[in-house]
Design a protein around this motif. Sequence first.
Motif, PDB file in Angstrom:
ATOM      1  N   SER A  55       0.821  -1.213   0.000  1.00  0.00           N
ATOM      2  CA  SER A  55       0.000   0.000   0.000  1.00  0.00           C
ATOM      3  C   SER A  55       0.857   1.266   0.000  1.00  0.00           C
ATOM      4  N   ASN A  56       2.160   1.113  -0.281  1.00  0.00           N
ATOM      5  CA  ASN A  56       3.120   2.210  -0.384  1.00  0.00           C
ATOM      6  C   ASN A  56       3.313   2.961   0.944  1.00  0.00           C
ATOM      7  N   THR A  57       3.238   2.234   2.041  1.00  0.00           N
ATOM      8  CA  THR A  57       3.504   2.782   3.361  1.00  0.00           C
ATOM      9  C   THR A  57       4.891   2.340   3.785  1.00  0.00           C
ATOM     10  N   GLN A  58       5.713   3.293   4.229  1.00  0.00           N
ATOM     11  CA  GLN A  58       7.069   2.929   4.627  1.00  0.00           C
ATOM     12  C   GLN A  58       7.017   2.102   5.900  1.00  0.00           C
ATOM     13  N   ILE A  59       7.648   0.943   5.828  1.00  0.00           N
ATOM     14  CA  ILE A  59       7.659   0.022   6.965  1.00  0.00           C
ATOM     15  C   ILE A  59       8.933   0.212   7.778  1.00  0.00           C
ATOM     16  N   GLU A  60      10.037   0.250   7.094  1.00  0.00           N
ATOM     17  CA  GLU A  60      11.319   0.227   7.780  1.00  0.00           C
ATOM     18  C   GLU A  60      12.381   0.877   6.905  1.00  0.00           C
ATOM     19  N   SER A  61      13.504   1.238   7.522  1.00  0.00           N
ATOM     20  CA  SER A  61      14.636   1.723   6.746  1.00  0.00           C
ATOM     21  C   SER A  61      15.924   1.217   7.386  1.00  0.00           C
ATOM     22  N   SER A  62      16.938   1.168   6.575  1.00  0.00           N
ATOM     23  CA  SER A  62      18.246   0.696   7.022  1.00  0.00           C
ATOM     24  C   SER A  62      19.303   1.517   6.294  1.00  0.00           C
ATOM     25  N   LYS A  63      20.423   1.802   6.971  1.00  0.00           N
ATOM     26  CA  LYS A  63      21.485   2.619   6.372  1.00  0.00           C
ATOM     27  C   LYS A  63      22.817   1.899   6.432  1.00  0.00           C
ATOM     28  N   ILE A  64      23.604   2.161   5.398  1.00  0.00           N
ATOM     29  CA  ILE A  64      25.000   1.737   5.374  1.00  0.00           C
ATOM     30  C   ILE A  64      25.816   3.005   5.158  1.00  0.00           C
ATOM     31  N   THR A  65      26.778   3.254   6.008  1.00  0.00           N
ATOM     32  CA  THR A  65      27.700   4.374   5.812  1.00  0.00           C
ATOM     33  C   THR A  65      29.110   3.821   5.911  1.00  0.00           C
ATOM     34  N   LYS A  66      29.820   3.913   4.814  1.00  0.00           N
ATOM     35  CA  LYS A  66      31.187   3.390   4.760  1.00  0.00           C
ATOM     36  C   LYS A  66      32.075   4.369   4.001  1.00  0.00           C
ATOM     37  N   SER A  67      33.351   4.248   4.260  1.00  0.00           N
ATOM     38  CA  SER A  67      34.330   5.014   3.506  1.00  0.00           C
ATOM     39  C   SER A  67      34.424   4.433   2.095  1.00  0.00           C
ATOM     40  N   VAL A  68      34.645   5.286   1.106  1.00  0.00           N
ATOM     41  CA  VAL A  68      34.787   4.779  -0.257  1.00  0.00           C
ATOM     42  C   VAL A  68      36.050   3.934  -0.395  1.00  0.00           C
ATOM     43  N   GLY A  69      36.968   4.078   0.558  1.00  0.00           N
ATOM     44  CA  GLY A  69      38.159   3.240   0.563  1.00  0.00           C
ATOM     45  C   GLY A  69      37.829   1.769   0.791  1.00  0.00           C
ATOM     46  N   THR A  70      36.642   1.503   1.313  1.00  0.00           N
ATOM     47  CA  THR A  70      36.192   0.122   1.500  1.00  0.00           C
ATOM     48  C   THR A  70      35.926  -0.538   0.149  1.00  0.00           C
ATOM     49  N   TYR A  71      35.513   0.248  -0.817  1.00  0.00           N
ATOM     50  CA  TYR A  71      35.085  -0.292  -2.105  1.00  0.00           C
ATOM     51  C   TYR A  71      36.084  -0.083  -3.230  1.00  0.00           C
ATOM     52  N   PHE A  72      37.109   0.720  -3.006  1.00  0.00           N
ATOM     53  CA  PHE A  72      38.109   0.995  -4.040  1.00  0.00           C
ATOM     54  C   PHE A  72      39.503   0.796  -3.466  1.00  0.00           C
ATOM     55  N   SER A  73      40.384   0.229  -4.290  1.00  0.00           N
ATOM     56  CA  SER A  73      41.782   0.095  -3.880  1.00  0.00           C
ATOM     57  C   SER A  73      42.487   1.435  -4.100  1.00  0.00           C
ATOM     58  N   GLU A  74      43.737   1.505  -3.725  1.00  0.00           N
ATOM     59  CA  GLU A  74      44.511   2.737  -3.915  1.00  0.00           C
ATOM     60  C   GLU A  74      44.716   3.061  -5.388  1.00  0.00           C
ATOM     61  N   GLU A  75      44.612   2.036  -6.245  1.00  0.00           N
ATOM     62  CA  GLU A  75      44.777   2.244  -7.689  1.00  0.00           C
ATOM     63  C   GLU A  75      43.449   2.577  -8.378  1.00  0.00           C
ATOM     64  N   GLY A  76      42.358   2.596  -7.621  1.00  0.00           N
ATOM     65  CA  GLY A  76      41.060   2.919  -8.204  1.00  0.00           C
ATOM     66  C   GLY A  76      40.292   1.715  -8.696  1.00  0.00           C
ATOM     67  N   GLU A  77      40.705   0.508  -8.302  1.00  0.00           N
ATOM     68  CA  GLU A  77      39.997  -0.703  -8.712  1.00  0.00           C
ATOM     69  C   GLU A  77      38.798  -0.920  -7.794  1.00  0.00           C
ATOM     70  N   PHE A  78      37.658  -1.217  -8.384  1.00  0.00           N
ATOM     71  CA  PHE A  78      36.421  -1.397  -7.634  1.00  0.00           C
ATOM     72  C   PHE A  78      36.329  -2.811  -7.065  1.00  0.00           C
ATOM     73  N   ASP A  79      35.913  -2.935  -5.796  1.00  0.00           N
ATOM     74  CA  ASP A  79      35.725  -4.225  -5.133  1.00  0.00           C
ATOM     75  C   ASP A  79      34.227  -4.511  -5.035  1.00  0.00           C
ATOM     76  N   LYS A  80      33.722  -5.231  -6.022  1.00  0.00           N
ATOM     77  CA  LYS A  80      32.289  -5.519  -6.094  1.00  0.00           C
ATOM     78  C   LYS A  80      31.834  -6.363  -4.915  1.00  0.00           C
ATOM     79  N   TYR A  81      32.675  -7.276  -4.462  1.00  0.00           N
ATOM     80  CA  TYR A  81      32.274  -8.204  -3.408  1.00  0.00           C
ATOM     81  C   TYR A  81      32.102  -7.502  -2.062  1.00  0.00           C
ATOM     82  N   ALA A  82      32.878  -6.468  -1.796  1.00  0.00           N
ATOM     83  CA  ALA A  82      32.705  -5.704  -0.558  1.00  0.00           C
ATOM     84  C   ALA A  82      31.357  -4.988  -0.567  1.00  0.00           C
ATOM     85  N   LEU A  83      31.002  -4.389  -1.707  1.00  0.00           N
ATOM     86  CA  LEU A  83      29.709  -3.712  -1.810  1.00  0.00           C
ATOM     87  C   LEU A  83      28.572  -4.717  -1.724  1.00  0.00           C
ATOM     88  N   LYS A  84      28.712  -5.841  -2.396  1.00  0.00           N
ATOM     89  CA  LYS A  84      27.660  -6.869  -2.361  1.00  0.00           C
ATOM     90  C   LYS A  84      27.456  -7.377  -0.938  1.00  0.00           C
TER      91      LYS A  84
END
Length: 192
Positions: free
Chosen positions: A145-174
């Motif tokens: 019925s389009n009523t908000q039930i719940e919410s959840s947040k993730i706050t992380k540093s972008v360093g969690t998802y990217f290496s120093e060379e700029g390579e993306f880590d898909k598995y960390a985000l997943k």
Amino acid sequence: MSPVTEEEEVPDIELYDELAIKRTLDEQTCKIMKELGYEEELFWSNIKLVLMAGACVCGLIAQFTPQPFPDSKNVLKFCCFTYLAISIVLQCISVLIDKDYIMFGCYHLNADVSGTITTNRVKIKSEFPRFQEMYTLTFELYDSSNTQIESSKITKSVGTYFSEEGEFDKYALKSDLESALKALKKKKHLVC
């Protein structure tokens, strides 16, 4: 021509390019959510495409009207006002509906005893303030019925998802996406 692989590789990005970081994280979040069984709702995207096509038709009519200028003044006025109205509607959709959401998704749950299929809707919002390293994803769960039930947040540093060379880590985000969805599951609102 090389064959298309199932898992397309994300190109390395420049870590000082905030827009590239946000775009990559947003796009990959949507792809991973689709892999996890969520369907993207395209209703408003389709509405915007139809409106944009209408604006293009108005521009074409105004440009290629076969009448000379003084005689085509009314056609040009109509096209300009129609284009303006369509632009205002598109802006309203962008501000009032799209907001900061990167994905409107739905997850079809199992049918109950009566055979009714229940659907949960998930809206995903991303935030990545300028000159900051913290990337925030907010999951908002809505019932049928389009009523908000719940919410959840993730706050992380972008360093969690990217290496120093700029390579993306898909598995960390997943992994983070799955943990946020499991947090909603623990509240007994969502079946993943």
